[in-house]
Design an enzyme around this catalytic site. Sequence first.
Site, PDB file in Angstrom:
ATOM      1  N   CYS A  57     -27.378 -42.369  -7.940  1.00 52.22           N
ATOM      2  CA  CYS A  57     -27.325 -42.661  -6.504  1.00 52.22           C
ATOM      3  C   CYS A  57     -28.249 -43.830  -6.178  1.00 52.22           C
ATOM      4  CB  CYS A  57     -27.741 -41.429  -5.711  1.00 52.22           C
ATOM      5  SG  CYS A  57     -27.820 -41.706  -3.926  1.00 52.22           S
ATOM      6  N   CYS A  76     -34.475 -17.438  -4.724  1.00 50.16           N
ATOM      7  CA  CYS A  76     -34.307 -18.889  -4.687  1.00 50.16           C
ATOM      8  C   CYS A  76     -35.635 -19.611  -4.818  1.00 50.16           C
ATOM      9  CB  CYS A  76     -33.584 -19.327  -3.415  1.00 50.16           C
ATOM     10  SG  CYS A  76     -34.414 -18.858  -1.886  1.00 50.16           S
TER      11      CYS A  76
END
Length: 380
Positions: A95, A329
């Site tokens: 990117c 998480c």
Amino acid sequence: MSRPPRRPRARQQRGQSHVGERFEAEVGPVAHGGHCVVRVSTGSTSTERVVFVRHALPGERVVVEVTEGTEGDRFWRGDAVEVLEASPDRVVAPCPYAGPGLCGGCDFQHVTLPRQRELKAAVVREQLRRLAGLDVDVEVEAVPGDVEGLRWRTRQRYVTLPNGGRAMRKHRSHDVVPVDECLLEAPRGPSYEVRGSWFEVADGGFWQVHPGAPEALVGAVLEALAPRSGESALDLYAGVGLFSRFLLDAVGPGGRVCAVEGDAAAVRLARRNCPGLQASSGDVGTVLETDYDEPFDLVVLDPPRVGAKRKVVEQVVDRRPRAIAYVACDPAALARDVAIFAEHGYGLVGLRAFDLFPMTHHVECVALLEPRPARQRTTS
């Protein structure tokens, strides 16, 4: 309803600022949060300072530019703005908006995918060792649904610019970087079908963003718990019933599944998604103070990033389950809660980790906890 991004909390100045200063240094181990530890010598006394550095890899020699830090801070933050000796695991970021001073959404675009997973596994191991006193082998597993770590984010949010363009935010900043697109964004939105079952999800309601996540997590939870016909299960932080749906199938008509979720809208949908589910809305710790206080064979814990914490952990233990599947998480929160479970005789007996957030430092874990034999509790 979408919420505005949280502004970083204003930091109190603690002496002379060192922002913008540069140091040549060797990069140390990876740390929780998407950065590596670097130690630099500062001032006439050569005081050693810890700097948490992004865009680096362990073992590299880099030029670090301080992005946050004053004389009185315990540690500083920085970016690797020049690589003098590169790791063999370094790659060119796919990117154009990934790098120092640019979009803050990705932590590891400069790292090969296998090495990204090794770094995440190292963080999970370190957190469990430091916070729970456990030495655990960890392997972070890839899941299907991304394209070489890209095109997996089925829900994406951009900042809309005054000219109608799109932008992403910088790391730990409200400042924005104009972008044409985010390479993590999936070509289509989320699918709410898992193992042949469809789930109703409210607009803006929680659902895993990686397309392979629901299947991977359901499989790991069912494998860990090995539910039996006729058993009872308690699904905490249940969302719209992803785990409850398959627990109901596993325990059969002679079994029982109860769910607790803080979002009232999600509870209503969970009842529709999971016929036969007993579900309550409210703070999990508060609900468990008065409801579902009988023994349960199985518990699924899927708390928010901060973890379940002591109040909920102790209420879970009070139900005396034979097995607990903890979906986490955040490895630090997982490790802290595992330590609390250990105080009450429950040990970590299995752990799987999944790369549900490629190119970022985030990792999802499914931990299995079971009661330890009384003799082992007294000798450990």
